[in-house]
Design an enzyme around this catalytic site. Sequence first.
Site, PDB file in Angstrom:
ATOM      1  CB  SER A 185      -0.865   0.014   1.264  1.00 61.27           C
ATOM      2  OG  SER A 185      -1.505   1.259   1.406  1.00 61.27           O
ATOM      3  CE1 TYR A 191      -3.989  -2.494   5.090  1.00 61.75           C
ATOM      4  CE2 TYR A 191      -3.315  -0.213   4.746  1.00 61.75           C
ATOM      5  CZ  TYR A 191      -3.749  -1.423   4.233  1.00 61.75           C
ATOM      6  OH  TYR A 191      -3.941  -1.565   2.881  1.00 61.75           O
TER       7      TYR A 191
HETATM    8  P1  NAP Z   1     -11.980  -5.445  -0.878  1.00 66.95           P
HETATM    9  O1  NAP Z   1     -12.553  -4.856  -2.104  1.00 66.95           O
HETATM   10  O2  NAP Z   1     -12.653  -5.198   0.422  1.00 66.95           O
HETATM   11  O3  NAP Z   1     -11.869  -7.023  -1.128  1.00 66.95           O
HETATM   12  C1  NAP Z   1     -11.369  -7.844  -0.158  1.00 66.95           C
HETATM   13  C2  NAP Z   1     -11.399  -9.290  -0.651  1.00 66.95           C
HETATM   14  O4  NAP Z   1     -10.667 -10.052   0.283  1.00 66.95           O
HETATM   15  C3  NAP Z   1     -12.772  -9.903  -0.708  1.00 66.95           C
HETATM   16  O5  NAP Z   1     -12.809 -10.793  -1.810  1.00 66.95           O
HETATM   17  C4  NAP Z   1     -12.888 -10.653   0.612  1.00 66.95           C
HETATM   18  O6  NAP Z   1     -13.830 -11.705   0.466  1.00 66.95           O
HETATM   19  C5  NAP Z   1     -11.447 -11.124   0.786  1.00 66.95           C
HETATM   20  N1  NAP Z   1     -10.927 -11.323   2.139  1.00 66.95           N
HETATM   21  C6  NAP Z   1     -11.013 -10.478   3.188  1.00 66.95           C
HETATM   22  N2  NAP Z   1     -10.368 -10.989   4.252  1.00 66.95           N
HETATM   23  C7  NAP Z   1      -9.844 -12.183   3.866  1.00 66.95           C
HETATM   24  C8  NAP Z   1      -9.084 -13.187   4.503  1.00 66.95           C
HETATM   25  N3  NAP Z   1      -8.724 -13.082   5.792  1.00 66.95           N
HETATM   26  N4  NAP Z   1      -8.725 -14.285   3.795  1.00 66.95           N
HETATM   27  C9  NAP Z   1      -9.096 -14.414   2.519  1.00 66.95           C
HETATM   28  N5  NAP Z   1      -9.819 -13.507   1.855  1.00 66.95           N
HETATM   29  C10 NAP Z   1     -10.205 -12.397   2.520  1.00 66.95           C
HETATM   30  O7  NAP Z   1     -10.449  -5.002  -0.658  1.00 66.95           O
HETATM   31  P2  NAP Z   1      -9.393  -4.317  -1.666  1.00 66.95           P
HETATM   32  O8  NAP Z   1      -9.491  -2.857  -1.508  1.00 66.95           O
HETATM   33  O9  NAP Z   1      -9.506  -4.917  -3.006  1.00 66.95           O
HETATM   34  O10 NAP Z   1      -8.026  -4.740  -0.971  1.00 66.95           O
HETATM   35  C11 NAP Z   1      -7.173  -5.728  -1.515  1.00 66.95           C
HETATM   36  C12 NAP Z   1      -5.734  -5.443  -1.137  1.00 66.95           C
HETATM   37  O11 NAP Z   1      -5.357  -4.150  -1.588  1.00 66.95           O
HETATM   38  C13 NAP Z   1      -5.442  -5.461   0.368  1.00 66.95           C
HETATM   39  O12 NAP Z   1      -4.178  -6.061   0.574  1.00 66.95           O
HETATM   40  C14 NAP Z   1      -5.350  -3.989   0.740  1.00 66.95           C
HETATM   41  O13 NAP Z   1      -4.522  -3.766   1.851  1.00 66.95           O
HETATM   42  C15 NAP Z   1      -4.715  -3.450  -0.547  1.00 66.95           C
HETATM   43  N6  NAP Z   1      -4.893  -2.008  -0.726  1.00 66.95           N
HETATM   44  C16 NAP Z   1      -6.134  -1.475  -0.946  1.00 66.95           C
HETATM   45  C17 NAP Z   1      -6.248  -0.108  -1.125  1.00 66.95           C
HETATM   46  C18 NAP Z   1      -7.582   0.550  -1.403  1.00 66.95           C
HETATM   47  O14 NAP Z   1      -7.634   1.788  -1.374  1.00 66.95           O
HETATM   48  N7  NAP Z   1      -8.636  -0.189  -1.662  1.00 66.95           N
HETATM   49  C19 NAP Z   1      -5.103   0.711  -1.090  1.00 66.95           C
HETATM   50  C20 NAP Z   1      -3.876   0.118  -0.830  1.00 66.95           C
HETATM   51  C21 NAP Z   1      -3.771  -1.245  -0.676  1.00 66.95           C
HETATM   52  P3  NAP Z   1     -14.536 -12.449   1.741  1.00 66.95           P
HETATM   53  O15 NAP Z   1     -15.281 -11.404   2.485  1.00 66.95           O
HETATM   54  O16 NAP Z   1     -15.401 -13.518   1.134  1.00 66.95           O
HETATM   55  O17 NAP Z   1     -13.393 -13.030   2.522  1.00 66.95           O
END
Ligand code: NAP
Length: 253
Positions: A145, A158
């Site tokens: 991130s 985090y």
């Molecule tokens: P998201 O849209 O909320 O999606 C999260 C996904 O992860 C869902 O498919 C969820 O499905 C699954 N999940 C959650 N906890 C889990 C666990 N313990 N084991 C397995 N699966 C799990 O999140 P996102 O924004 O795409 O984030 C993905 C990655 O990007 C993360 O590493 C986050 O730190 C990083 N990131 C995001 C942002 C942002 O602004 N969005 C910025 C920087 C980095 P279920 O509920 O079925 O488990």
Amino acid sequence: MEVKGKRFEGKVAIVTASTQGIGFSIAERLGLEGAAVVISSRRQKNVDEAVEKLKGKGIETLGLACHVSNAQQRKDLIEKTIQKYGKIDVIVSNAAANPSVDGILETEESVLDKLWEINVKATILLLQDAALHLKKGSSIVFISSIAAFQPSQGLSMYGVTKTALLGLTKALAAEMAPNTRVNCVAPGFVPTRFAVFFTSDESRRKDLEERTLLRRLGTTQDMAAAVAYLASDDASYITGETLVVAGGVPSRL
Ligand code: NAP
């Protein structure tokens, strides 16, 4: 998503936490470029729905329930991939949690443990299970991130776990060379469920947009394009690196 290349024809890719958001778009991108994709998340219903969507786009998909901190489910993820496809070419470790917006000194020990367990330790344990199957030319991508470089308020501990992934990228790139490349993508803000606290409020969202040079938030497809590049042979001379995909938000020199 319009995709022209077919860089993953004949390849097998595992993407964790991939039933929605960034993980889903990564699976979709790799699949549209020819990979067989193995998707997973905690809830079977989410897995089933995502499998249907990907299959609907003509992508060869295997879906499994896998909470990344569940040892048996991690082992199954690797073993069932091998049973079905016989190999693993790409692993994208995308799962993360941010259970609290407290300051670090106020964060409870159980929350500190959970952050370490999901954001860092589970990635290591998954790779321990997979290592035997990773052959020459394989590739790992971690999802860190922008908060890894500057942990902001509400994202501080985090952010520190995401900083750890930058170190893990370097350490494992050395340990897994020359057969396996290990790289990392550091996304800026992307309006997903994960980031809803930051992106759903209009004024907070505007503030985030203004912090970028490109004057917009990222998309899940922006992140998927970067991951696909690093995972592909186009990046065959790149290992141990982190690509910041944040619209120009300051990260480092
Ligand atoms: P998201 O849209 O909320 O999606 C999260 C996904 O992860 C869902 O498919 C969820 O499905 C699954 N999940 C959650 N906890 C889990 C666990 N313990 N084991 C397995 N699966 C799990 O999140 P996102 O924004 O795409 O984030 C993905 C990655 O990007 C993360 O590493 C986050 O730190 C990083 N990131 C995001 C942002 C942002 O602004 N969005 C910025 C920087 C980095 P279920 O509920 O079925 O488990």
